[in-house]
Design a protein around this motif. Structure first.
Motif, PDB file in Angstrom:
ATOM      1  N   SER A   1       0.819  -1.222   0.000  1.00 54.87           N
ATOM      2  CA  SER A   1       0.000   0.000   0.000  1.00 54.87           C
ATOM      3  C   SER A   1       0.847   1.263   0.000  1.00 54.87           C
ATOM      4  O   SER A   1       0.392   2.314  -0.424  1.00 54.87           O
ATOM      5  CB  SER A   1      -0.948   0.002   1.202  1.00 54.87           C
ATOM      6  OG  SER A   1      -0.199  -0.065   2.401  1.00 54.87           O
ATOM      7  N   ASP A   2       2.105   1.154   0.443  1.00 47.80           N
ATOM      8  CA  ASP A   2       2.983   2.329   0.425  1.00 47.80           C
ATOM      9  C   ASP A   2       3.859   2.396  -0.824  1.00 47.80           C
ATOM     10  O   ASP A   2       4.777   3.201  -0.898  1.00 47.80           O
ATOM     11  CB  ASP A   2       3.836   2.395   1.693  1.00 47.80           C
ATOM     12  CG  ASP A   2       4.643   1.138   1.927  1.00 47.80           C
ATOM     13  OD1 ASP A   2       4.586   0.215   1.097  1.00 47.80           O
ATOM     14  OD2 ASP A   2       5.347   1.079   2.948  1.00 47.80           O
ATOM     15  N   GLY A   3       3.579   1.545  -1.808  1.00 48.86           N
ATOM     16  CA  GLY A   3       4.263   1.610  -3.093  1.00 48.86           C
ATOM     17  C   GLY A   3       5.580   0.856  -3.178  1.00 48.86           C
ATOM     18  O   GLY A   3       6.262   0.919  -4.191  1.00 48.86           O
ATOM     19  N   ILE A   4       5.936   0.111  -2.150  1.00 53.53           N
ATOM     20  CA  ILE A   4       7.178  -0.659  -2.149  1.00 53.53           C
ATOM     21  C   ILE A   4       6.905  -2.037  -2.738  1.00 53.53           C
ATOM     22  O   ILE A   4       5.881  -2.658  -2.445  1.00 53.53           O
ATOM     23  CB  ILE A   4       7.739  -0.785  -0.718  1.00 53.53           C
ATOM     24  CG1 ILE A   4       8.069   0.611  -0.182  1.00 53.53           C
ATOM     25  CG2 ILE A   4       8.950  -1.700  -0.673  1.00 53.53           C
ATOM     26  CD1 ILE A   4       8.452   0.626   1.276  1.00 53.53           C
ATOM     27  N   LYS A   5       7.832  -2.530  -3.573  1.00 51.86           N
ATOM     28  CA  LYS A   5       7.666  -3.865  -4.154  1.00 51.86           C
ATOM     29  C   LYS A   5       7.552  -4.900  -3.044  1.00 51.86           C
ATOM     30  O   LYS A   5       8.298  -4.870  -2.068  1.00 51.86           O
ATOM     31  CB  LYS A   5       8.852  -4.209  -5.046  1.00 51.86           C
ATOM     32  CG  LYS A   5       8.877  -3.454  -6.341  1.00 51.86           C
ATOM     33  CD  LYS A   5      10.007  -3.944  -7.210  1.00 51.86           C
ATOM     34  CE  LYS A   5       9.990  -3.214  -8.529  1.00 51.86           C
ATOM     35  NZ  LYS A   5      11.032  -3.711  -9.434  1.00 51.86           N
ATOM     36  N   LYS A   6       6.612  -5.838  -3.224  1.00 53.90           N
ATOM     37  CA  LYS A   6       6.396  -6.874  -2.206  1.00 53.90           C
ATOM     38  C   LYS A   6       7.481  -7.941  -2.292  1.00 53.90           C
ATOM     39  O   LYS A   6       7.902  -8.322  -3.372  1.00 53.90           O
ATOM     40  CB  LYS A   6       5.040  -7.540  -2.409  1.00 53.90           C
ATOM     41  CG  LYS A   6       3.894  -6.674  -1.973  1.00 53.90           C
ATOM     42  CD  LYS A   6       2.653  -7.514  -1.832  1.00 53.90           C
ATOM     43  CE  LYS A   6       1.721  -6.805  -0.902  1.00 53.90           C
ATOM     44  NZ  LYS A   6       1.316  -7.572   0.204  1.00 53.90           N
ATOM     45  N   ARG A   7       7.899  -8.401  -1.128  1.00 57.75           N
ATOM     46  CA  ARG A   7       8.842  -9.524  -1.060  1.00 57.75           C
ATOM     47  C   ARG A   7       8.120 -10.771  -1.546  1.00 57.75           C
ATOM     48  O   ARG A   7       6.931 -10.962  -1.276  1.00 57.75           O
ATOM     49  CB  ARG A   7       9.325  -9.714   0.369  1.00 57.75           C
ATOM     50  CG  ARG A   7      10.317 -10.847   0.531  1.00 57.75           C
ATOM     51  CD  ARG A   7      10.851 -10.904   1.936  1.00 57.75           C
ATOM     52  NE  ARG A   7      11.648  -9.733   2.250  1.00 57.75           N
ATOM     53  CZ  ARG A   7      12.950  -9.626   2.009  1.00 57.75           C
ATOM     54  NH1 ARG A   7      13.589 -10.606   1.429  1.00 57.75           N
ATOM     55  NH2 ARG A   7      13.608  -8.535   2.343  1.00 57.75           N
ATOM     56  N   ILE A   8       8.830 -11.613  -2.270  1.00 56.58           N
ATOM     57  CA  ILE A   8       8.238 -12.848  -2.779  1.00 56.58           C
ATOM     58  C   ILE A   8       8.957 -14.037  -2.153  1.00 56.58           C
ATOM     59  O   ILE A   8      10.169 -14.005  -1.958  1.00 56.58           O
ATOM     60  CB  ILE A   8       8.276 -12.896  -4.318  1.00 56.58           C
ATOM     61  CG1 ILE A   8       7.384 -14.002  -4.845  1.00 56.58           C
ATOM     62  CG2 ILE A   8       9.685 -13.009  -4.853  1.00 56.58           C
ATOM     63  CD1 ILE A   8       7.042 -13.863  -6.308  1.00 56.58           C
TER      64      ILE A   8
END
Length: 102
Positions: A54-61
């Motif tokens: 939600s804060d625009g940071i790429k999600k860890r996978i």
């Protein structure tokens, strides 16, 4: 506020649901999905190419639901806040999010 045993029960239910979803994906798409998960784990990829928080940071996978659940457990130990694992909607890995049951 739920007690410890309720939280543990909910965590186990989420893990069962994730395992069922993983089995469903394997049946639907074949073993290639699991091959992709192994590739993610072995390649050292740490962020999703498309999903952002939600804060625009790429999600860890994460390469598997188990790996994601372990990360959620570690996060809970450090912060006393729960996260749940879910399958990436655009890839073949797993992400963490705030629980939906709240």
């Amino acid at each position: 506020m739920p007690n410890f045993s309720e939280n543990l029960f909910k965590k186990h239910i989420r893990q069962i649901e994730a395992d069922i979803e993983s089995d469903y994906q394997m049946l639907k798409f074949g073993s290639g999905v699991h091959d992709d998960q192994a590739r993610i784990a072995q390649s050292g990829i740490t962020t999703c190419k498309k999903c952002v928080s939600s804060d625009g940071i790429k999600k860890r996978i994460y390469g598997s639901s188990i790996e994601a659940e372990r990360a959620a457990d570690d996060f809970y130990e450090r912060s006393n806040r729960e996260l749940e694992a879910y399958r990436c909607p655009v890839g073949s890995g797993w992400h963490l999010r705030k629980p939906r049951y709240r």
